[in-house]
Design a protein around this motif. Structure first.
Motif: not given
Lengths: 319, 251
Positions: B86-106
């Motif tokens: 509900q409250v946005t929870s992102l990796f705020r310090g990372f780029s959009v690409r790194d946010n997504l790549a990290l999630a894919v890595q999981a």
């Protein structure tokens, strides 16, 4: 393609290359200017560079501010001392043993303390390290409060002796470069990215499917083992395993090195170790109140270079 | 329609208050199920129990017939249950690409790999690019998440959940705080997700709920008081009294 990502910490060879050359030539240079005894503090700086870099894997990359890193440093020192006392002199066996035992200690302490966060984590790691301190102080067989004197320095074989300051320096340099290089690879690996994600947002990491606790524990064990190696070297340099290696002062000093140098730069803590120990060496010669000046430098760094000295050196980019 | 998620007799108490009071709920394969209810009805508490951040006091949660009540959040994610916050929870310090790549890595192999540089794993970044495209963030790949506009952050939030390739996606108020334009965009995105997975949607925007949902459950004071098609819910006497009011029903 993903160049410039803050998650990847590239080696700046333009700075690292000359630094390595300088370090490799240091014994020659010091002899040339007739000051060979500075090899001893230089070796000490390298030992603490290893320990501080290992601590920064937790603090800077994993967001785990451990105030008990001395526990593993001291364990490494004591394992070396105790092994020597029982006849195990070989560095090839004693030092890996120091790393393994420190790693096991980190596993046990991490298993409990990593269930807490923030200030509680700081306090519980501090508490565990102090427990280890009192355990070793109470072991009269191993020197108690006086510490355990090393009967002789670890044996290297191949006709090399750690009694020679130059040999000791080069052995330490090789191990420092190796262990820092390994940690560098770790930071840029899948594991390292995971760790940095955990620092950034732990809940989100769980929510995309990472077993966060296990990764934190693994980082804690790696950092502990590397600190154990630094401790083994420190025991050899001072010819003893001292309880002071386990004291909270020691943990605090390692943290100051990390903060002074910069938590988000990979080599920052090594630079911090150099700055702090050089201050101690030179200001300590002039006044017994050298810690006052260390405090002043720390305040200046926090005010003017909140990301550490390393960011001053290369203008906001990462070392 | 076979049931993907089945919740039975779920109870969660906070002191004397039963925030979840014997909830039964089923979400079918391929269904978009909406959960509505007034503020304080216990919607987020329920979502937290389904996703694994909160342990229920009683009852069970099954995903594809497997009991997941006691599993951790990451174990549920591995079984195909993802959530947005509900409250946005992102990796705020990372780029959009790194946010997504990290999630894919999981979900693409072990992350207990300590030596090979992850930056060289093309597959991670290619998949990240595809996900960015999916939520219309392909032009923002190098932008740091913290400087994205609110609507863009909400879409990145969805993409992070999508990266886990969920079978069931829990969306906790995805429209919260969005302007009309961004809202319409998000509704279209949610509609497009139905092709990939089942959805359990918690939302206050009744227009969106009645437009998107195949079935709606109404949660009031920790209890499900009605479940049915949008038509049935609109005409449900108790729901009207407890919650909808005349204005929303007219919509």
């Amino acid at each position: 393609m993903a160049a410039g990502t803050p998650l990847h910490h590239a080696v700046r060879w333009a700075l690292v290359g000359p630094a390595l050359v300088l370090l490799a030539l240091l014994p020659v240079l010091l002899t040339a200017i007739d000051q060979p005894f500075y090899l001893v503090p230089a070796t000490r700086i390298l030992i603490y560079a290893i320990a501080a870099t290992s601590l920064n894997l937790l603090v800077g990359f994993g967001g785990m501010v451990s105030f008990g890193h001395a526990a593993f440093f001291g364990t490494g020192a004591y394992v070396t001392g105790i092994a020597a006392m029982h006849g195990l002199q070989s560095a090839w066996l004693a030092w890996p043993l120091a790393m393994v035992v420190a790693g096991v200690a980190a596993f046990a302490i991490g298993l409990v303390s990593l269930r807490t966060r923030g200030v509680y984590f700081i306090m519980i790691t501090l508490a565990f390290a102090q427990m280890m301190y009192y355990v070793f102080v109470s072991m009269k067989t191993y020197g108690g409060e006086d510490g355990l004197a090393l009967e002789s320095r670890s044996a290297l074989g191949f006709g090399l002796s750690l009694k020679s300051d130059t040999t000791f320096y080069y052995v330490t340099l090789v191990l420092a470069v190796l262990s820092i290089a390994v940690l560098w690879r770790v930071v840029n690996s899948r594991f390292g990215r995971t760790l940095q994600g955990i620092r950034e947002n732990e809940i989100r990491m769980e929510a995309v499917g990472f077993p966060v606790f296990r990764h934190k524990l693994a980082a804690f064990v790696i950092a502990g083992a590397v600190a154990g190696l630094a401790g083994a070297l420190a025991a050899n340099q001072t010819d003893m395993a001292s309880p002071a290696f386990l004291n909270w002062h020691q943990s605090g000093m390692l943290l100051i090195m990390v903060i002074l140098g910069g938590v988000h730069s990979f080599l920052g803590p090594a630079i911090g170790a150099a700055v702090l120990l050089l201050l101690e060496e030179f200001v300590g010669d002039m006044t017994t109140h050298w810690q006052f000046y260390v405090g002043a430098v720390l305040v200046a760094v926090v005010l003017f270079a909140p990301n550490g000295i390393a960011t001053l050196a290369v203008r906001r980019s990462r070392v | 329609m076979s049931d993907l998620l089945v919740i039975g007799g779920l109870v969660k108490r906070f002191g004397g208050l039963a925030a979840t009071d014997g909830v039964d709920l089923a979400v079918g394969e391929g269904e978009l199920h909406a959960l509505i209810g007034p503020n304080g009805a216990g919607k987020t508490t329920l979502i937290s129990q389904i996703s694994g951040t909160l342990a229920p006091d009683a009852g069970h949660i099954r995903l594809q017939g497997q009991d997941i009540t006691r599993l951790t959040m990451h174990e549920r994610v591995a079984r195909g249950l993802a959530r947005s916050f509900q409250v946005t929870s992102l990796f705020r310090g990372f780029s959009v690409r790194d946010n997504l790549a990290l999630a894919v890595q999981a979900r693409s192999g072990s992350s207990f790999r300590f030596f090979a540089p992850a930056r060289n794993e093309r597959a991670l970044f290619e998949e990240a690019d595809r996900l960015a495209q999916r939520v219309d963030l392909q032009d923002r790949l190098d932008t740091q998440a913290s400087v994205l506009a609110h609507g863009e952050q909400r879409r990145l939030e969805i993409a992070l959940a999508l990266a886990t390739r969920p079978r069931l996606l829990l969306l906790d108020e995805p429209l919260a705080g969005l302007g009309p334009e961004e809202s319409a965009r998000m509704v279209a995105l949610i509609e497009s997700l139905r092709a990939d997975c089942s959805l359990l949607l918690v939302e206050h925007d009744m227009d969106a709920v009645f437009r998107l949902a195949g079935r709606i459950s109404v949660l009031v004071a920790g209890k499900i008081i009605a479940t049915g098609t949008p038509e049935q819910i609109r005409n449900h006497a108790e729901v009207r009294r407890a919650y909808l009011g005349d204005e929303a029903v007219g919509a």
